[in-house]
Write an enzyme that holds these catalytic residues in place. Sequence first.
Site, PDB file in Angstrom:
ATOM      1  CG  ASN A  96      33.011  55.858  46.816  1.00  0.00           C
ATOM      2  OD1 ASN A  96      32.947  56.785  47.441  1.00  0.00           O
ATOM      3  ND2 ASN A  96      33.950  55.007  47.168  1.00  0.00           N
ATOM      4  CG  ASP A 110      35.480  51.871  48.522  1.00  0.00           C
ATOM      5  OD1 ASP A 110      34.838  50.719  48.503  1.00  0.00           O
ATOM      6  OD2 ASP A 110      35.288  52.626  49.255  1.00  0.00           O
ATOM      7  CG  ASP A 143      37.034  57.838  48.601  1.00  0.00           C
ATOM      8  OD1 ASP A 143      38.160  58.321  48.561  1.00  0.00           O
ATOM      9  OD2 ASP A 143      36.573  57.600  49.527  1.00  0.00           O
TER      10      ASP A 143
END
Length: 328
Positions: free
Chosen positions: A206, A201, A217
Amino acid sequence: MNDAAFNFHTLDPETIIDALWDTGIRVESGLTALNSYENRVYQFTDEDKRRYVAKFYRPQRWSAEQILEEHTFALDLKADEVPLAAPLLLQGKTLHQHAGFWFAIFPSLGGRQYESDNEDQMEAVGRFIGRIHQTAAKGAFHSRPTMGLDEYILQPLQLLENSPLIPVKLKPLLLAALERLGKTLQQCWHTDWRPLRLHGDCHAGNILWRDGPSFVDLDDARTGPAIQDLWMLINGDRQEQRIQWDILLEAYGEFSDFDLHELSLIEPLRAMRMVYYLAWVVRRWQDPAFPRSFPWMTDEDFWRRQIGLFTEQEKLLHEPPIQLAPVF
């Protein structure tokens, strides 16, 4: 596995403090909730004025084995001096349990938001993603999933087909658009890519920046193609995208080889993310945090826009992928 009805109503401050106490950490102040829909994440300060982040995993989403694979990957990256938030080893372990919740403690990383239009920052991020994938290639996930149409398209389609959130008069149109998108995806998705452990992701939200990037994360870490950790950092029109890809891949290539054939997966991955994200919100609707955060999900206009977006994305899947010169 029925996690749709679960919410975090039993995770109160007393439970959190007791959980942290069990690890040997004494909370002095804080317990500030950080932005996280899937899990519950809190920043706090201990009695020695050190800042930490506690992450309480959503029950029934990942098994302990899958969470530990995330932790192992993070520790592998930290050992190779990749700047990221890795779980702390407390009382001989990184994963802890209290009152039915799995949780982990991380150092609190400072920094400002990564600037996606800053070419110098993009070059640095490309270099470190190359290092992430260099480390990733040294091992493999065995419990965490591999990216594919079943998880990202087929399961979401089934969920959306049965969702009462979609207005009755619009559901046939939405399902028809999704069916066309799914059929086209089956034609253009391929799996002849080198499987890698991925951040999963890797978007601008992030990445923190302070004299360089720091990645946070790894909750969506899974096996997939390298392009998955790169394409969400690209934006703008085709010419702007070519410039960004040249910067990103030249820096990435200092540490990892990139197969240009994976560029053909950009629009399929975008389509898969669109469907998966929509189904994710529907799946979590019984968590009180979701109706509060996504109130537009009950509006007819929202679902009309989704039909248009899926129709347009299906057309994009028929277009040739972006063409770049080989990176040497």
